[in-house]
Scaffold this motif. Structure first.
Motif, PDB file in Angstrom:
ATOM      1  N   UNK A  18      -4.998  10.295   9.918  1.00 56.83           N
ATOM      2  CA  UNK A  18      -4.948   8.975  10.558  1.00 56.83           C
ATOM      3  C   UNK A  18      -3.864   8.957  11.628  1.00 56.83           C
ATOM      4  N   UNK A  19      -2.693   9.495  11.285  1.00 54.74           N
ATOM      5  CA  UNK A  19      -1.590   9.530  12.248  1.00 54.74           C
ATOM      6  C   UNK A  19      -1.975  10.369  13.463  1.00 54.74           C
ATOM      7  N   UNK A  20      -2.591  11.536  13.203  1.00 58.43           N
ATOM      8  CA  UNK A  20      -2.919  12.425  14.318  1.00 58.43           C
ATOM      9  C   UNK A  20      -4.023  11.863  15.208  1.00 58.43           C
ATOM     10  N   UNK A  21      -4.953  11.117  14.627  1.00 55.18           N
ATOM     11  CA  UNK A  21      -5.993  10.506  15.456  1.00 55.18           C
ATOM     12  C   UNK A  21      -5.419   9.329  16.221  1.00 55.18           C
ATOM     13  N   UNK A  22      -4.509   8.605  15.564  1.00 53.90           N
ATOM     14  CA  UNK A  22      -3.863   7.458  16.202  1.00 53.90           C
ATOM     15  C   UNK A  22      -3.152   7.875  17.488  1.00 53.90           C
ATOM     16  N   UNK A  23      -2.515   9.058  17.447  1.00 51.81           N
ATOM     17  CA  UNK A  23      -1.809   9.544  18.628  1.00 51.81           C
ATOM     18  C   UNK A  23      -2.753   9.596  19.834  1.00 51.81           C
ATOM     19  N   UNK A  24      -3.986  10.063  19.598  1.00 55.30           N
ATOM     20  CA  UNK A  24      -4.938  10.178  20.716  1.00 55.30           C
ATOM     21  C   UNK A  24      -5.451   8.829  21.156  1.00 55.30           C
ATOM     22  N   UNK A  63      -4.821   1.899  -0.101  1.00 53.11           N
ATOM     23  CA  UNK A  63      -3.772   2.903   0.096  1.00 53.11           C
ATOM     24  C   UNK A  63      -3.275   2.803   1.533  1.00 53.11           C
ATOM     25  N   UNK A  64      -2.148   3.436   1.808  1.00 53.44           N
ATOM     26  CA  UNK A  64      -1.538   3.316   3.135  1.00 53.44           C
ATOM     27  C   UNK A  64      -2.448   3.784   4.280  1.00 53.44           C
ATOM     28  N   UNK A  65      -3.067   4.982   4.182  1.00 51.98           N
ATOM     29  CA  UNK A  65      -3.926   5.399   5.301  1.00 51.98           C
ATOM     30  C   UNK A  65      -5.083   4.432   5.562  1.00 51.98           C
ATOM     31  N   UNK A  66      -5.648   3.874   4.496  1.00 51.43           N
ATOM     32  CA  UNK A  66      -6.757   2.932   4.667  1.00 51.43           C
ATOM     33  C   UNK A  66      -6.254   1.645   5.317  1.00 51.43           C
ATOM     34  N   UNK A  67      -5.069   1.198   4.886  1.00 48.15           N
ATOM     35  CA  UNK A  67      -4.461   0.003   5.466  1.00 48.15           C
ATOM     36  C   UNK A  67      -4.159   0.227   6.949  1.00 48.15           C
ATOM     37  N   UNK A 101       0.827  -1.211   0.000  1.00 43.99           N
ATOM     38  CA  UNK A 101       0.000   0.000   0.000  1.00 43.99           C
ATOM     39  C   UNK A 101       0.863   1.264   0.000  1.00 43.99           C
ATOM     40  N   UNK A 102       2.068   1.147   0.577  1.00 48.45           N
ATOM     41  CA  UNK A 102       2.975   2.291   0.535  1.00 48.45           C
ATOM     42  C   UNK A 102       3.297   2.626  -0.919  1.00 48.45           C
ATOM     43  N   UNK A 103       3.597   1.595  -1.688  1.00 49.87           N
ATOM     44  CA  UNK A 103       3.893   1.785  -3.111  1.00 49.87           C
ATOM     45  C   UNK A 103       2.690   2.371  -3.833  1.00 49.87           C
ATOM     46  N   UNK A 104       1.513   1.803  -3.576  1.00 50.83           N
ATOM     47  CA  UNK A 104       0.289   2.292  -4.227  1.00 50.83           C
ATOM     48  C   UNK A 104       0.060   3.760  -3.901  1.00 50.83           C
ATOM     49  N   UNK A 105       0.148   4.097  -2.608  1.00 48.81           N
ATOM     50  CA  UNK A 105      -0.116   5.470  -2.177  1.00 48.81           C
ATOM     51  C   UNK A 105       0.835   6.447  -2.834  1.00 48.81           C
ATOM     52  N   UNK A 106       2.118   6.052  -2.882  1.00 52.12           N
ATOM     53  CA  UNK A 106       3.129   6.937  -3.451  1.00 52.12           C
ATOM     54  C   UNK A 106       2.859   7.166  -4.940  1.00 52.12           C
TER      55      UNK A 106
END
Lengths: 262, 275
Positions: free
Chosen positions: B106-112, A216-220, A62-67
């Motif tokens: 996502x990262x910022x919510x994860x922190x909380x 994608x990475x955030x979804x993963x 997913x990192x590759x996909x996102x990029x």
């Protein structure tokens, strides 16, 4: 004469910045912790969790996909957005003013509504492949950034220089590439990089358009968080923060970060 | 080629992108909501008569409103100080505000999630100092969603307002002071009226942003604190009720666009420069 700032306000400001940066420090700390669970302050230091990212194929894929998606979506949006921004700045009288509002519609319409609507009509309606739907979705949501940041650059460009080149016999296309483009380079780089980070971090569009096989990475990350709670997520987050730092360095060198306060 | 034709040709690809992939799909979503055989407005009647759906709508409004008020208050005070700092410190503080802004939601919510969890940092700390005996359940409450949302939007508010507050000339406040105005009066009668348009722009961004957010309520609110964004997703992708999801989408669009339109009218009216 400088007005004095009330000490209470100073304390409040310090607290605000602790609030803003503290959670990010927590993430970095827990990514380094030598424990199998998330904890802060870290107990023992290890880079094991960073190595672990590359053991999980879902993350590397997913990192590759996102990029690639961020690069392709932003490029597409630039190819479409730069001519539009140019037309808006150069032919102010010929084009209606409301057109500027049309190009910011992708941020005016709630992103989650856009994601749902795109999914409904593209992926299921026309049977468009997921990757293509994702590409279009991402190009669309970054369009306001490309048009506006490049547009800001174009607004301070003196078009009489271009006219001079054209009246001396330079073809219009060549004049654009050799006269206009070098002068708005900073805006193009900054617009590209802001669009890139927006696409890379996107959740609301992608959540509807990703499917089995393509994510994608955030979804993963979201999916991973609901099942596991180990420091690997924290280390992926630290990597993403690294990308943010790189992005900020580029914006600072091109337009300057103060551009973001305007 | 006339300038007019050239201008339109250059703008056409972008217009088409927005029209085909935003205009048509969103209009199709709206159209879905009026297609019910029981009458064109029956889906809306169902929405506004359902206790559960109204709870979600009011909860989302409440969270968005509280987030906006807190973010405006914190953002204004901080931006005021940042705008008055000498150059170097100011740039550093701006960097410190931009960094979280450009870090993903996502990262910022994860922190909380890490901070507020049952075995999270805050619970561990409170137990260590003996303030509590049992870990508190702070996640999946309205409070946890609001904290994470404020965290999300304070940087945006600071950056919006620093630009606005910097634009207020020092001479203005000095003049007010030299004419005998107290600092409080200077603030109320000089600074505030000039900052109002910026405050409104920032507040609208925060309100619409939190009203339509998805990732933060999903992670920190869960099923228990369902908000419009998570509700839309659940209807569309879990229960596959596309008409219901479209109705939620339409309500979201109406609320956000109404807010934007009304507030930009108010901003124009209150702007001392325009009057």
């Amino acid at each position: 004469m400088k007005t004095r700032i009330h000490p209470v306000l100073i304390v409040l400001t310090v607290l605000t910045f602790l609030f803003l940066l503290g959670p990010l420090v927590v993430i970095i700390g827990s990514a380094l912790s030598d424990t199998t669970y998330l904890t802060f302050p870290p107990q023992g230091l290890t880079l094991h969790w960073f190595a672990n990212i590359f053991e999980i194929s879902a993350f590397t894929r997913t990192m590759g996909t996102s990029f690639m998606l961020a690069v392709a979506g932003t490029t597409l949006s630039m190819l479409i957005g730069i001519p539009a921004a140019y037309a808006m700045a150069r032919y102010r009288i010929e084009l209606p003013a409301f057109l500027g509002n049309v190009f910011v519609l992708p941020i005016l319409i709630p992103e989650i509504v856009l994601g749902f609507s795109l999914m409904k009509s593209l992926a299921s309606g026309f049977g468009l492949p997921i990757t293509l739907a994702l590409l279009v979705g991402h190009a669309l949501i970054v369009l306001p950034y490309t048009v506006r940041v490049v547009g800001a650059s174009l607004n301070s460009f003196d078009f009489s220089i271009e006219e001079a080149a054209v009246s001396l016999g330079c073809p219009r296309i060549k004049a654009f590439f050799t006269v206009v483009l070098p002068n708005i380079r900073a805006g193009i780089i900054a617009g590209f990089i802001l669009a890139f980070i927006t696409s890379l971090n996107d959740v609301s569009i992608s959540i509807f358009l990703t499917g089995p096989g393509v994510s994608t990475l955030p979804i993963q990350l979201l999916a991973h968080m609901e099942q596991f709670f180990d420091p690997t997520i924290a280390s992926v987050s630290v990597l993403l923060m690294g990308v943010t730092v790189a992005v900020m360095a580029v914006v600072e060198r091109t337009l300057g970060l103060t551009f973001l306060t305007k | 080629m006339s300038n007019r034709l050239r201008a339109w040709l250059l703008a056409t690809p972008a217009i088409l992108l927005v029209f085909i992939f935003l205009g048509l799909p969103v209009l199709a979503t709206f159209a879905t909501t009026f297609g019910d055989p029981k009458g064109p407005f029956s889906t809306y009647a169902a929405f506004f008569n359902s206790r559960f759906r109204m709870t979600v709508l009011w909860r989302t409004m409440e969270v968005a409103l509280v987030t906006t008020i807190i973010s405006v208050a914190i953002g204004f005070c901080t931006a005021w100080v940042v705008a008055r700092m000498p150059g170097r410190i100011k740039s550093l503080l701006i960097i410190a505000a931009v960094f979280p802004l450009l870090t993903g939601v996502v990262v910022r919510s994860f922190a909380w999630l890490v901070i507020l969890g049952k075995n999270g940092i805050l619970n561990n700390f409170l137990m260590k100092i003996g303030a509590i005996a049992e870990p508190l359940s702070m996640l999946y409450t309205q409070g946890s969603v609001i904290v994470a949302m404020v965290y999300l939007f304070v940087p945006l508010m600071i950056l919006t307002l620093v630009g606005v507050l910097e634009g207020i000339p020092q001479d203005m406040t000095d003049a007010a002071a030299s004419l005998g105005a107290t600092p409080a009066a200077t603030f109320r009668q000089v600074v505030l009226p000039m900052a109002v348009p910026g405050l409104i722009v920032g507040a609208v961004l925060v309100f619409t942003g939190s009203f339509t957010s998805y990732a933060t309520p999903q992670l920190l609110g869960g099923e228990r604190q369902m908000m419009m964004g998570t509700f839309l997703y659940q209807r569309a992708m879990v229960t596959f009720d596309w008409v219901g999801a479209s109705t939620i989408a339409a309500v979201m669009v109406v609320v956000t666009l109404t807010t934007v339109l009304i507030m930009s009218k108010v901003a124009r009216k209150l702007n001392p420069m325009a009057g």
